[in-house]
Design a protein around this motif. Structure first.
Motif, short mmCIF file in Angstrom:
data_model
loop_
_atom_site.label_atom_id
_atom_site.label_comp_id
_atom_site.label_asym_id
_atom_site.label_seq_id
_atom_site.Cartn_x
_atom_site.Cartn_y
_atom_site.Cartn_z
N PRO A 169 30.87 52.23 45.90
CA PRO A 169 31.07 51.41 44.86
C PRO A 169 30.08 50.29 44.51
O PRO A 169 29.76 49.84 45.61
N ARG A 170 29.93 49.74 43.44
CA ARG A 170 29.09 48.71 43.15
C ARG A 170 29.85 47.17 43.12
O ARG A 170 29.24 46.32 43.36
N HIS A 171 31.01 47.46 42.50
CA HIS A 171 31.97 46.28 42.13
C HIS A 171 33.31 46.38 42.56
O HIS A 171 33.62 48.03 42.73
N ALA A 172 34.14 45.75 42.76
CA ALA A 172 35.66 45.74 43.12
C ALA A 172 36.39 44.70 42.44
O ALA A 172 35.94 43.64 42.13
N TYR A 173 37.31 45.21 41.66
CA TYR A 173 38.06 44.17 40.75
C TYR A 173 39.35 43.94 42.01
O TYR A 173 40.19 44.78 42.25
N VAL A 174 39.59 42.69 41.88
CA VAL A 174 40.72 42.14 42.95
C VAL A 174 41.63 41.32 42.08
O VAL A 174 41.32 40.30 41.16
N VAL A 175 42.92 41.63 42.22
CA VAL A 175 43.95 41.18 41.38
C VAL A 175 45.22 40.67 41.99
O VAL A 175 45.59 41.31 43.02
N ALA A 176 45.43 39.52 41.69
CA ALA A 176 46.70 38.85 42.72
C ALA A 176 47.53 38.20 41.61
O ALA A 176 47.02 37.48 40.88
N ALA A 177 48.92 38.39 41.69
CA ALA A 177 49.93 37.58 40.83
C ALA A 177 50.43 36.44 41.60
O ALA A 177 50.89 36.51 42.78
N VAL A 178 50.11 35.24 41.12
CA VAL A 178 50.40 34.02 41.57
C VAL A 178 51.78 34.23 41.85
O VAL A 178 52.70 34.04 40.73
N ASN A 179 52.62 33.69 42.75
CA ASN A 179 54.12 33.84 43.07
C ASN A 179 54.78 33.02 42.02
O ASN A 179 55.95 33.56 41.44
N GLU A 180 54.72 31.77 41.94
CA GLU A 180 55.56 30.94 41.13
C GLU A 180 55.32 31.18 39.56
O GLU A 180 56.16 31.05 38.86
N THR A 181 53.96 31.31 39.06
CA THR A 181 53.99 31.58 37.81
C THR A 181 54.07 32.96 37.42
O THR A 181 54.17 33.34 36.26
N GLY A 182 53.71 33.75 38.14
CA GLY A 182 53.44 35.36 37.72
C GLY A 182 52.15 35.50 37.04
O GLY A 182 51.75 36.63 36.64
N LYS A 183 51.13 34.52 36.92
CA LYS A 183 49.97 34.57 36.32
C LYS A 183 49.05 35.42 37.11
O LYS A 183 49.19 35.41 38.32
N LEU A 184 48.15 36.21 36.24
CA LEU A 184 47.30 37.17 37.26
C LEU A 184 45.91 36.49 37.46
O LEU A 184 45.40 35.96 36.42
N LYS A 241 47.33 28.11 50.00
CA LYS A 241 48.61 27.73 49.63
C LYS A 241 49.91 28.50 49.87
O LYS A 241 51.05 28.54 49.29
N ASP A 242 49.56 29.80 50.27
CA ASP A 242 50.46 31.11 50.24
C ASP A 242 50.86 31.42 48.90
O ASP A 242 52.18 31.48 48.90
N ALA A 243 49.97 31.45 47.83
CA ALA A 243 50.39 31.30 46.66
C ALA A 243 50.65 32.74 46.00
O ALA A 243 50.97 33.07 44.82
N TYR A 244 50.24 33.92 47.06
CA TYR A 244 50.46 35.32 46.53
C TYR A 244 50.56 36.14 47.73
O TYR A 244 50.20 35.85 48.89
N ASP A 245 51.42 37.28 47.39
CA ASP A 245 51.44 38.03 48.88
C ASP A 245 51.13 39.52 48.66
O ASP A 245 51.60 40.41 49.49
N GLU A 246 50.46 39.95 47.35
CA GLU A 246 49.81 41.01 47.15
C GLU A 246 48.58 41.09 46.55
O GLU A 246 48.37 40.02 45.78
N LEU A 247 47.73 41.89 46.88
CA LEU A 247 46.59 42.28 46.46
C LEU A 247 46.13 43.41 45.98
O LEU A 247 46.56 44.31 46.69
N GLU A 248 45.59 43.77 44.65
CA GLU A 248 45.33 45.22 44.14
C GLU A 248 43.74 45.05 44.01
O GLU A 248 43.21 44.14 43.31
N ILE A 249 43.04 46.15 44.77
CA ILE A 249 41.71 46.11 44.71
C ILE A 249 41.34 47.57 44.08
O ILE A 249 41.85 48.36 44.56
N THR A 250 40.43 47.39 43.25
CA THR A 250 39.85 48.60 42.78
C THR A 250 38.43 48.75 42.81
O THR A 250 37.88 48.02 42.16
#
Length: 135
Positions: free
Chosen positions: A82-97, A124-133
């Protein structure tokens, strides 16, 4: 990964990057549940379990932008890396991606992610999941 109760995006770059993400899985997609981060001087680390039940290290640093994939987390074909990876994290307190598109730098024993925002939020321990594509 879905947005939480607050919804929306962490910043304008996240919204733009989310819209360009492929709708299919690309060359590999993983969802990592992170128990807790250990903070070092200029990095954070965590352990996740791969598909074989082994514990694999994650290292997140600020500075340059990029990612070194970990071979047991992804089904990688050396002929079509792969050439690139998309990394997504939802910020715990706000739910913003938080969404980032990072160039794939290579393959290592650890999953190494280089991104300032992911690093600062991990401290800041602001997320606990990462999705990587990987694409």
């Amino acid at each position: 990964m879905k947005m939480g109760k607050g919804g929306g995006f962490y910043d304008g770059l996240s919204e733009k990057t989310y819209k360009e993400m492929p709708s299919t899985g690309g060359k590999g997609r993983v969802l990592l549940n992170i128990g807790r981060f250990e903070i070092g001087q200029s990095y954070v680390t965590a352990k996740v379990e791969n598909r074989y039940g082994d514990r694999v290290g994650i290292n997140i640093e600020g500075g340059r932008s990029g990612i070194d994939l970990q071979e047991t987390l992804f089904r990688l074909d050396p002929a079509t890396m792969p050439r690139h990876a998309y990394v997504v994290a939802a910020v715990n307190e706000t739910g913003k991606l938080l969404v980032r598109k990072l160039p794939v730098l290579g393959v290592k024993d650890w999953l190494l992610i280089y991104d300032d925002d992911l690093f600062m939020l991990a401290v800041k321990d602001a997320y606990d999941e990462l999705e990587i594509t990987a694409v």
